[in-house]
Enzyme design. Structure first.
Site, short mmCIF file in Angstrom:
data_model
loop_
_atom_site.label_atom_id
_atom_site.label_comp_id
_atom_site.label_asym_id
_atom_site.label_seq_id
_atom_site.Cartn_x
_atom_site.Cartn_y
_atom_site.Cartn_z
N HIS A 149 0.83 -1.21 0.00
CA HIS A 149 0.00 0.00 0.00
C HIS A 149 0.86 1.26 0.00
CE1 HIS A 149 0.83 0.86 4.26
NE2 HIS A 149 0.74 -0.46 4.47
N CYS A 165 3.09 -5.02 6.59
CA CYS A 165 2.83 -4.59 5.22
C CYS A 165 4.09 -4.05 4.54
CB CYS A 165 1.76 -3.51 5.21
SG CYS A 165 0.15 -4.08 5.78
#
Length: 189
Positions: A149, A165
């Site tokens: 992301h 992440c």
């Protein structure tokens, strides 16, 4: 007056000599003391797609948590791009192996993971916008709660700063988002 001028000239000469010596001193290499480097470091190690995948046919991503870079290859293997990233803050939070992109979202919402809720019970979900930790785009992996992301906090790029992440600058995740369809193969190393 002459003494003052001579002292000033001597000081100027001394400062100029020190500056020249500093310029002539070689910079320390990045690997001179890797254990002491804590901030924004990325070695951008080169990778070949063949070292990670058996065949072409779909785009491929390799998230290198050591060099803090994400490598992209198109389905033909000819277009290779490297993006600086943030990576998980610890090895305990780093899942390694093969996965794929299963869902994509422009303007994602963020919800704390169960482990984050245990540590920070006051954290609440955040919708799209400048306060969202997922930035402008998110590509969800087949592993639950693992996402590639963007981020609005650019200080995180090049650092160990996530709970699992892989984060990119918003401009770069927007570019990658267009290049990677659902089904893109991903390897995290």
């Amino acid at each position: 007056m002459t003494d003052t001028l001579n002292r000033r000239a001597a000081m100027a000469l001394g400062l100029a000599s020190a500056a020249g010596a500093a310029l002539a001193t070689p910079a320390l290499s990045q690997d001179a003391a890797p254990a002491t480097v804590r901030n924004n470091v990325s070695g951008f190690q080169m990778h070949a797609w063949r070292d990670h995948f058996d065949s072409l046919g779909k785009p491929m991503l390799v998230a290198d948590t050591f060099s803090r870079a994400l490598h992209y290859w198109n389905a033909e293997g000819g277009d290779h791009r490297i993006f600086p990233t943030s990576v998980p803050i610890s090895d305990d939070l780093t899942k390694r192996g093969y996965t794929e992109i299963v869902r994509k979202k422009e303007g994602p919402s963020w919800t704390p993971t169960p482990s984050q809720m245990a540590r920070y019970p006051d954290w609440k979900p955040i919708g799209p916008g400048p306060d969202n930790p997922l930035g402008t785009h998110a590509m969800y992996l087949s592993w639950p709660a693992y996402i590639i992301h963007g981020t609005h906090d650019t200080r995180k790029i090049g650092r160990r700063s996530s709970d699992g992440c892989i984060g990119l600058y918003n401009e770069m995740i927007a570019e990658l988002f267009q290049l990677c369809p659902v089904g893109t193969r991903v390897r995290v190393i």
